[in-house]
Design a protein around this motif. Structure first.
Motif, mmCIF file in Angstrom:
data_model
loop_
_atom_site.group_PDB
_atom_site.id
_atom_site.type_symbol
_atom_site.label_atom_id
_atom_site.label_comp_id
_atom_site.label_asym_id
_atom_site.label_seq_id
_atom_site.Cartn_x
_atom_site.Cartn_y
_atom_site.Cartn_z
ATOM 1 N N VAL A 162 0.841 -1.198 0.000
ATOM 2 C CA VAL A 162 0.000 0.000 0.000
ATOM 3 C C VAL A 162 0.875 1.248 0.000
ATOM 4 C CG1 VAL A 162 -1.859 -1.170 1.250
ATOM 5 C CG2 VAL A 162 -0.183 0.177 2.529
ATOM 6 N N LEU A 163 0.299 2.343 -0.480
ATOM 7 C CA LEU A 163 0.917 3.666 -0.372
ATOM 8 C C LEU A 163 0.206 4.396 0.752
ATOM 9 C CD1 LEU A 163 2.896 5.798 -1.596
ATOM 10 C CD2 LEU A 163 0.941 6.621 -2.935
ATOM 11 N N TRP A 164 0.973 4.946 1.693
ATOM 12 C CA TRP A 164 0.413 5.486 2.941
ATOM 13 C C TRP A 164 0.964 6.881 3.201
ATOM 14 C CZ3 TRP A 164 2.200 3.541 8.381
ATOM 15 C CH2 TRP A 164 1.286 3.950 9.368
ATOM 16 N N SER A 165 0.131 7.753 3.751
ATOM 17 C CA SER A 165 0.573 9.101 4.109
ATOM 18 C C SER A 165 -0.228 9.628 5.287
ATOM 19 C CB SER A 165 0.405 10.058 2.928
ATOM 20 O OG SER A 165 0.791 11.379 3.293
ATOM 21 N N LEU A 166 0.434 10.427 6.120
ATOM 22 C CA LEU A 166 -0.256 11.136 7.197
ATOM 23 C C LEU A 166 -0.360 12.627 6.909
ATOM 24 C CD1 LEU A 166 0.270 8.407 8.774
ATOM 25 C CD2 LEU A 166 0.259 9.835 10.809
ATOM 26 N N LYS A 167 0.082 13.029 5.728
ATOM 27 C CA LYS A 167 -0.042 14.426 5.338
ATOM 28 C C LYS A 167 -1.489 14.729 4.945
ATOM 29 C CE LYS A 167 4.280 15.770 5.729
ATOM 30 N NZ LYS A 167 5.059 16.387 4.663
ATOM 31 N N ASP A 168 -1.866 16.000 5.032
ATOM 32 C CA ASP A 168 -3.225 16.413 4.673
ATOM 33 C C ASP A 168 -3.328 16.571 3.158
ATOM 34 O OD1 ASP A 168 -4.071 16.494 7.329
ATOM 35 O OD2 ASP A 168 -3.286 18.525 7.584
ATOM 36 N N LYS A 175 -4.061 8.195 5.518
ATOM 37 C CA LYS A 175 -4.809 7.687 4.367
ATOM 38 C C LYS A 175 -3.898 6.766 3.578
ATOM 39 C CE LYS A 175 -7.063 9.261 0.074
ATOM 40 N NZ LYS A 175 -8.150 8.284 0.154
ATOM 41 N N TRP A 176 -4.481 5.701 3.027
ATOM 42 C CA TRP A 176 -3.688 4.786 2.217
ATOM 43 C C TRP A 176 -4.517 4.263 1.047
ATOM 44 C CZ3 TRP A 176 -5.714 -0.126 1.824
ATOM 45 C CH2 TRP A 176 -6.602 -0.530 2.828
ATOM 46 N N ILE A 177 -3.807 3.843 0.019
ATOM 47 C CA ILE A 177 -4.453 3.192 -1.118
ATOM 48 C C ILE A 177 -3.690 1.912 -1.441
ATOM 49 C CG2 ILE A 177 -5.384 5.306 -2.139
ATOM 50 C CD1 ILE A 177 -3.045 5.219 -4.155
ATOM 51 N N MET A 178 -4.401 0.947 -1.969
ATOM 52 C CA MET A 178 -3.778 -0.308 -2.374
ATOM 53 C C MET A 178 -3.004 -0.096 -3.676
ATOM 54 S SD MET A 178 -4.250 -3.487 -0.952
ATOM 55 C CE MET A 178 -5.981 -3.844 -0.671
ATOM 56 N N VAL A 179 -1.835 -0.703 -3.759
ATOM 57 C CA VAL A 179 -1.042 -0.670 -4.989
ATOM 58 C C VAL A 179 -1.481 -1.837 -5.874
ATOM 59 C CG1 VAL A 179 1.284 -0.870 -5.955
ATOM 60 C CG2 VAL A 179 0.915 0.398 -3.821
ATOM 61 N N GLU A 180 -1.676 -1.561 -7.151
ATOM 62 C CA GLU A 180 -2.076 -2.621 -8.080
ATOM 63 C C GLU A 180 -1.053 -3.754 -8.041
ATOM 64 O OE1 GLU A 180 -2.715 -1.130 -12.042
ATOM 65 O OE2 GLU A 180 -3.385 0.803 -11.258
ATOM 66 N N ASP A 181 -1.550 -4.983 -7.882
ATOM 67 C CA ASP A 181 -0.613 -6.102 -7.756
ATOM 68 C C ASP A 181 0.117 -6.420 -9.057
ATOM 69 O OD1 ASP A 181 -2.652 -7.334 -9.188
ATOM 70 O OD2 ASP A 181 -3.328 -8.559 -7.509
ATOM 71 N N SER A 182 -0.323 -5.821 -10.160
ATOM 72 C CA SER A 182 0.375 -6.018 -11.433
ATOM 73 C C SER A 182 1.693 -5.244 -11.491
ATOM 74 C CB SER A 182 -0.517 -5.582 -12.597
ATOM 75 O OG SER A 182 -0.838 -4.198 -12.494
ATOM 76 N N LEU A 183 1.907 -4.349 -10.522
ATOM 77 C CA LEU A 183 3.105 -3.507 -10.531
ATOM 78 C C LEU A 183 4.289 -4.134 -9.794
ATOM 79 C CD1 LEU A 183 1.477 0.011 -9.940
ATOM 80 C CD2 LEU A 183 2.418 -0.907 -12.078
ATOM 81 N N TYR A 184 4.065 -5.245 -9.103
ATOM 82 C CA TYR A 184 5.162 -5.885 -8.372
ATOM 83 C C TYR A 184 4.955 -7.399 -8.346
ATOM 84 C CZ TYR A 184 1.707 -5.767 -4.559
ATOM 85 O OH TYR A 184 0.564 -5.907 -3.805
ATOM 86 N N ILE A 208 0.163 -3.644 8.134
ATOM 87 C CA ILE A 208 0.495 -2.532 9.028
ATOM 88 C C ILE A 208 -0.676 -1.569 9.162
ATOM 89 C CG2 ILE A 208 1.971 -0.506 9.312
ATOM 90 C CD1 ILE A 208 3.433 -3.101 9.921
ATOM 91 N N VAL A 209 -1.207 -1.096 8.044
ATOM 92 C CA VAL A 209 -2.269 -0.078 8.109
ATOM 93 C C VAL A 209 -3.592 -0.657 8.597
ATOM 94 C CG1 VAL A 209 -1.197 1.384 6.359
ATOM 95 C CG2 VAL A 209 -2.832 -0.369 5.641
ATOM 96 N N ASN A 210 -3.732 -1.979 8.560
ATOM 97 C CA ASN A 210 -4.941 -2.623 9.076
ATOM 98 C C ASN A 210 -4.821 -3.026 10.542
ATOM 99 O OD1 ASN A 210 -6.806 -2.518 7.014
ATOM 100 N ND2 ASN A 210 -6.265 -4.499 6.136
ATOM 101 N N SER A 211 -3.650 -2.818 11.126
ATOM 102 C CA SER A 211 -3.447 -3.223 12.516
ATOM 103 C C SER A 211 -4.289 -2.367 13.457
ATOM 104 C CB SER A 211 -1.969 -3.096 12.891
ATOM 105 O OG SER A 211 -1.573 -1.738 12.939
ATOM 106 N N ASP A 212 -4.602 -2.913 14.621
ATOM 107 C CA ASP A 212 -5.405 -2.179 15.606
ATOM 108 C C ASP A 212 -4.747 -0.858 15.982
ATOM 109 O OD1 ASP A 212 -7.201 -4.266 15.624
ATOM 110 O OD2 ASP A 212 -6.377 -5.210 17.423
ATOM 111 N N PHE A 213 -3.429 -0.847 16.019
ATOM 112 C CA PHE A 213 -2.688 0.322 16.469
ATOM 113 C C PHE A 213 -2.686 1.454 15.439
ATOM 114 C CE2 PHE A 213 1.560 2.430 17.047
ATOM 115 C CZ PHE A 213 1.248 3.080 18.230
#
Length: 244
Positions: A105-111, A196-205, A185-190
Motif C-alpha cells: 500500500v501507499l500510505w501518508s499522514l499528510k493532509d 490515508k492509504w491506497i492499495m497498490v495494483e498487484d500487477s506492478l510488483y 500494518i495499516v490494518n493493525s489495531d494500532f
C-alpha cells in the motif's frame, strides 16, 4: 538525492503468558508482520500455554542472524527467499511453507487527498520512503512499483528505511510525505485509523509470498506446534482479516 537511513531499530515485543514448563519460543518475525504475529502469539499461548517472545526486524537481517547462530525457533518471513536460504544452509527442520501473500500500500499522514500513485509526481511531494530492497521484501516490491510506474523520474525523492518498521516511523512522523508499506500494518489495531492509504495494483510488483519455517534447535517440537497453528484454520482466521 538517494540515501539510506541506516540506524537499525530492533523492536522486541514480549507476549506475557504463563508456561507450565517455562519453555519460551523465540519467534523471529518480519517487520510487516509484527502486529499480526503478536495476535498469533497470544492466541497460540492461550491454546497451548507455551510462552512466546518476538524479535522483529527485516527478513534479510533476521536470516543473517539465524545463519550466524541466533537461537530463534521460528522464522516468520515477509517472503520465501530468506526461508529458502536457511533451508539451503541446513538451518531448518524442513522446507518453508507459504502462510500468506502480502499486499503493498501507499500510505501518508499528510493532509493530502489522493487516490492514485500519480500523486507521487506532484512537485509538493519531496520525500517518498521505501524499505531497503537489499534486506526488506516490501522494499523490493516498492522499488519494482516505482520503476514500472514512473521509470527513473521520481528517484530523487526516494529515501530508504532499514525495514518496514523504520519506513513506518518516517511516515508516522511525517518526515516522509508518502511511503510504501504493508497492508498488515495499516490494518493493525494500532494504526488502522491513522492517515490515508491506497492499495497498490498487484500487477506492478511480483507476488509477495510470505513463508514460515521451523529452525533446528532444542525446541523444535514446540516450534512445529506454532508453525502448524499459523497454517491452521485458527491461525488463518487471525491473518486473513488484516490482509483484506
Amino acid at each position: 538525492m538517494r540515501y539510506i537511513l541506516s540506524n537499525l531499530i530492533l523492536v522486541v515485543l514480549l507476549t506475557n503468558c504463563t508456561s507450565e514448563n517455562n519453555n519460551k519460543l523465540q519467534i523471529a518475525t518480519a517487520s510487516n508482520m509484527q502486529f499480526v504475529s503478536k495476535k498469533l502469539c497470544e492466541a497460540f499461548t492461550q491454546e497451548t500455554n507455551i510462552e512466546c517472545e518476538m524479535i522483529v526486524s527485516s527478513s534479510g537481517k533476521l536470516c543473517a542472524q539465524i545463519i550466524s547462530g541466533a537461537p530463534f525457533d521460528i522464522f516468520i518471513s515477509a517472503d520465501m527467499k530468506y526461508p529458502e536460504i536457511l533451508f539451503n544452509e541446513n538451518k531448518t527442520l524442513g522446507r518453508p511453507k507459504i502462510y500468506t501473500q502480502g499486499k503493498l500500500v501507499l500510505w501518508s499522514l499528510k493532509d493530502t487527498l489522493f487516490n492514485t500513485l500519480d500523486i507521487l509526481k506532484n512537485n509538493n511531494v519531496k520525500h517518498i520512503c521505501i524499505a531497503n530492497p537489499v534486506t526488506a521484501p516490501y522494499g523490493i516490491a516498492a522499488a519494482e512499483t516505482i520503476k514500472k510506474k514512473f521509470g527513473n523520474t521520481i528517484n530523487q525523492k526516494i529515501v530508504k528505511g532499514e525495514s518496514i518498521s523504520q519506513t513506518n516511523q518516517f511516515i508516522l512522523s511525517k518526515a516522509a510525505d508518502f511511503g510504501f508499506t504493508s497492508l498488515f500494518i495499516v490494518n493493525s489495531d494500532f494504526l488502522k485509523n491513522k492517515g490515508k492509504w491506497i492499495m497498490v495494483e498487484d500487477s506492478l510488483y511480483q507476488p509477495i509470498k510470505q513463508g514460515i519455517v521451523t529452525i533446528k534447535g532444542d525446541r523444535v517440537k514446540l516450534a512445529q506446534q506454532f508453525e502448524q497453528f499459523i497454517l491452521s484454520e485458527k491461525g488463518q482466521k487471525i491473518i486473513d482479516p488484516l490482509n483484506n
